[in-house]
Enzyme design. Sequence first.
Site, PDB file in Angstrom:
ATOM      1  N   ALA A 143     -11.546  11.991  -1.320  1.00 40.88           N
ATOM      2  CA  ALA A 143     -12.721  12.507  -0.589  1.00 40.88           C
ATOM      3  C   ALA A 143     -13.224  13.809  -1.203  1.00 40.88           C
ATOM      4  O   ALA A 143     -13.463  14.788  -0.499  1.00 40.88           O
ATOM      5  CB  ALA A 143     -12.360  12.736   0.874  1.00 40.88           C
TER       6      ALA A 143
ATOM      7  N   ARG B  28       4.916   0.567  10.038  1.00 40.28           N
ATOM      8  CA  ARG B  28       6.141   0.803  10.816  1.00 40.28           C
ATOM      9  C   ARG B  28       6.712  -0.450  11.465  1.00 40.28           C
ATOM     10  O   ARG B  28       7.943  -0.598  11.529  1.00 40.28           O
ATOM     11  CB  ARG B  28       5.854   1.863  11.904  1.00 40.28           C
ATOM     12  CG  ARG B  28       5.740   3.256  11.336  1.00 40.28           C
ATOM     13  CD  ARG B  28       5.127   4.210  12.347  1.00 40.28           C
ATOM     14  NE  ARG B  28       3.691   3.988  12.482  1.00 40.28           N
ATOM     15  CZ  ARG B  28       2.915   4.662  13.335  1.00 40.28           C
ATOM     16  NH1 ARG B  28       3.456   5.570  14.131  1.00 40.28           N
ATOM     17  NH2 ARG B  28       1.613   4.423  13.384  1.00 40.28           N
TER      18      ARG B  28
ATOM     19  N   GLN C  11       0.315   0.929  16.180  1.00 39.35           N
ATOM     20  CA  GLN C  11      -0.875   1.568  16.758  1.00 39.35           C
ATOM     21  C   GLN C  11      -1.518   0.715  17.858  1.00 39.35           C
ATOM     22  O   GLN C  11      -2.568   1.070  18.385  1.00 39.35           O
ATOM     23  CB  GLN C  11      -1.911   1.877  15.672  1.00 39.35           C
ATOM     24  CG  GLN C  11      -1.427   2.896  14.637  1.00 39.35           C
ATOM     25  CD  GLN C  11      -2.477   3.160  13.570  1.00 39.35           C
ATOM     26  OE1 GLN C  11      -3.622   3.465  13.869  1.00 39.35           O
ATOM     27  NE2 GLN C  11      -2.064   3.052  12.312  1.00 39.35           N
TER      28      GLN C  11
ATOM     29  N   LYS D 114      -7.088   8.022   0.063  1.00 36.80           N
ATOM     30  CA  LYS D 114      -8.266   8.437   0.852  1.00 36.80           C
ATOM     31  C   LYS D 114      -9.037   9.547   0.135  1.00 36.80           C
ATOM     32  O   LYS D 114      -9.313  10.616   0.682  1.00 36.80           O
ATOM     33  CB  LYS D 114      -7.861   8.847   2.262  1.00 36.80           C
ATOM     34  CG  LYS D 114      -7.295   7.676   3.053  1.00 36.80           C
ATOM     35  CD  LYS D 114      -7.243   7.929   4.536  1.00 36.80           C
ATOM     36  CE  LYS D 114      -6.723   6.725   5.283  1.00 36.80           C
ATOM     37  NZ  LYS D 114      -5.316   6.381   5.023  1.00 36.80           N
TER      38      LYS D 114
ATOM     39  N   LYS E  49       0.864  -1.185   0.000  1.00 40.59           N
ATOM     40  CA  LYS E  49       0.000   0.000   0.000  1.00 40.59           C
ATOM     41  C   LYS E  49       0.896   1.229   0.000  1.00 40.59           C
ATOM     42  O   LYS E  49       1.787   1.361   0.839  1.00 40.59           O
ATOM     43  CB  LYS E  49      -0.894  -0.019   1.249  1.00 40.59           C
ATOM     44  CG  LYS E  49      -1.890   1.117   1.305  1.00 40.59           C
ATOM     45  CD  LYS E  49      -2.792   0.983   2.521  1.00 40.59           C
ATOM     46  CE  LYS E  49      -2.152   1.444   3.794  1.00 40.59           C
ATOM     47  NZ  LYS E  49      -1.976   2.891   3.964  1.00 40.59           N
TER      48      LYS E  49
ATOM     49  N   ASN F  70     -16.532  14.597  -9.792  1.00 39.03           N
ATOM     50  CA  ASN F  70     -15.664  14.861 -10.944  1.00 39.03           C
ATOM     51  C   ASN F  70     -14.189  14.815 -10.564  1.00 39.03           C
ATOM     52  O   ASN F  70     -13.367  14.232 -11.268  1.00 39.03           O
ATOM     53  CB  ASN F  70     -15.997  16.213 -11.584  1.00 39.03           C
ATOM     54  CG  ASN F  70     -15.205  16.417 -12.861  1.00 39.03           C
ATOM     55  OD1 ASN F  70     -15.316  15.629 -13.790  1.00 39.03           O
ATOM     56  ND2 ASN F  70     -14.354  17.433 -12.880  1.00 39.03           N
TER      57      ASN F  70
HETATM   58  P1  OMP Z   1       1.370   1.764  10.662  1.00 38.74           P
HETATM   59  O1  OMP Z   1       0.621   2.406  11.781  1.00 38.74           O
HETATM   60  O2  OMP Z   1       2.758   2.282  10.518  1.00 38.74           O
HETATM   61  O3  OMP Z   1       1.279   0.257  10.710  1.00 38.74           O
HETATM   62  O4  OMP Z   1       0.650   2.228   9.292  1.00 38.74           O
HETATM   63  C1  OMP Z   1      -0.709   2.085   9.084  1.00 38.74           C
HETATM   64  C2  OMP Z   1      -1.065   2.461   7.666  1.00 38.74           C
HETATM   65  O5  OMP Z   1      -2.476   2.278   7.481  1.00 38.74           O
HETATM   66  C3  OMP Z   1      -0.782   3.918   7.307  1.00 38.74           C
HETATM   67  O6  OMP Z   1      -0.438   3.959   5.927  1.00 38.74           O
HETATM   68  C4  OMP Z   1      -2.107   4.610   7.535  1.00 38.74           C
HETATM   69  O7  OMP Z   1      -2.258   5.742   6.686  1.00 38.74           O
HETATM   70  C5  OMP Z   1      -3.110   3.509   7.134  1.00 38.74           C
HETATM   71  N1  OMP Z   1      -4.424   3.579   7.811  1.00 38.74           N
HETATM   72  C6  OMP Z   1      -4.495   3.636   9.188  1.00 38.74           C
HETATM   73  O8  OMP Z   1      -3.490   3.579   9.905  1.00 38.74           O
HETATM   74  N2  OMP Z   1      -5.721   3.763   9.780  1.00 38.74           N
HETATM   75  C7  OMP Z   1      -6.887   3.811   9.091  1.00 38.74           C
HETATM   76  O9  OMP Z   1      -7.954   3.898   9.681  1.00 38.74           O
HETATM   77  C8  OMP Z   1      -6.827   3.723   7.685  1.00 38.74           C
HETATM   78  C9  OMP Z   1      -5.608   3.522   7.059  1.00 38.74           C
HETATM   79  C10 OMP Z   1      -5.646   3.180   5.627  1.00 38.74           C
HETATM   80  O10 OMP Z   1      -6.611   3.597   4.966  1.00 38.74           O
HETATM   81  O11 OMP Z   1      -4.837   2.421   5.152  1.00 38.74           O
END
Ligand code: OMP
Length: 216
Positions: A66, A195, A176, A64, A36, A70
């Site tokens: 939003a 991470r 997280q 994301k 991703k 268009n």
């Molecule tokens: P780490 O926290 O480093 O594992 O990264 C999490 C990844 O998931 C990041 O790229 C965030 O932008 C993405 N993410 C979230 O952490 N929380 C969400 O609710 C949604 C996303 C996402 O859409 O991927």
Amino acid sequence: MAITPKSRLILALDVTDRKEALDIAAKLGPAVDAVKVNYPLVLSCGLGIIGEIKKYASVIADFKVADIPNTNRLICEETFKAGADAIICQGFAGRDSVEACVEVSKKYGGDVFVVTEMSHPGALDFLQPHALELVDLARSAGATGIIAPATRPERLALIRQRAGTMKILSPGVGAQGGDAASAIKAGADFVIVGRSIYNAKDPYRAAIDFSEQLRR
Ligand code: OMP
């Protein structure tokens, strides 16, 4: 695209150095189901990085999206043209905005994933009270799947019940505080990890450890 669940692991490649990103993608691509990419990497390296990473794995563009329909359409066109297999959009912009993303994705044989409840604490402010409505919106707009939080397995389980057969990608594992196996148990099809893999001393080993946890 239809990412096939093998490892059930999606790598969030949020580094900003091109060489580092490509080295990690080359090493880890075969060990994960998709990579991703998000704004940090694309703003630093340009949209072309999607095509470069695609040599090693399917690519999900986490933009994301939003905006009005268009603008969403234009963003999706550029993203799929660059080689992305899927794109992530927000649902809160409304049905027509999500439908615009789905319409473009179909043209390219790609997928759309809609964010429902995010994984961070601030998601409780506005998103959580509407998470199930966002699931319904994603389904009726024709999205492939949704994003739901590994940081709250009980919420993830509720979202899974509402989501039916839609695919669920679940971020928030590791850094997280979420747990990979609990997220799969609560109904996720894939977990997203950033991470805890790319900052590990041995990112390949970390990815393998996550996929072993997921297999168990
Ligand atoms: P780490 O926290 O480093 O594992 O990264 C999490 C990844 O998931 C990041 O790229 C965030 O932008 C993405 N993410 C979230 O952490 N929380 C969400 O609710 C949604 C996303 C996402 O859409 O991927």
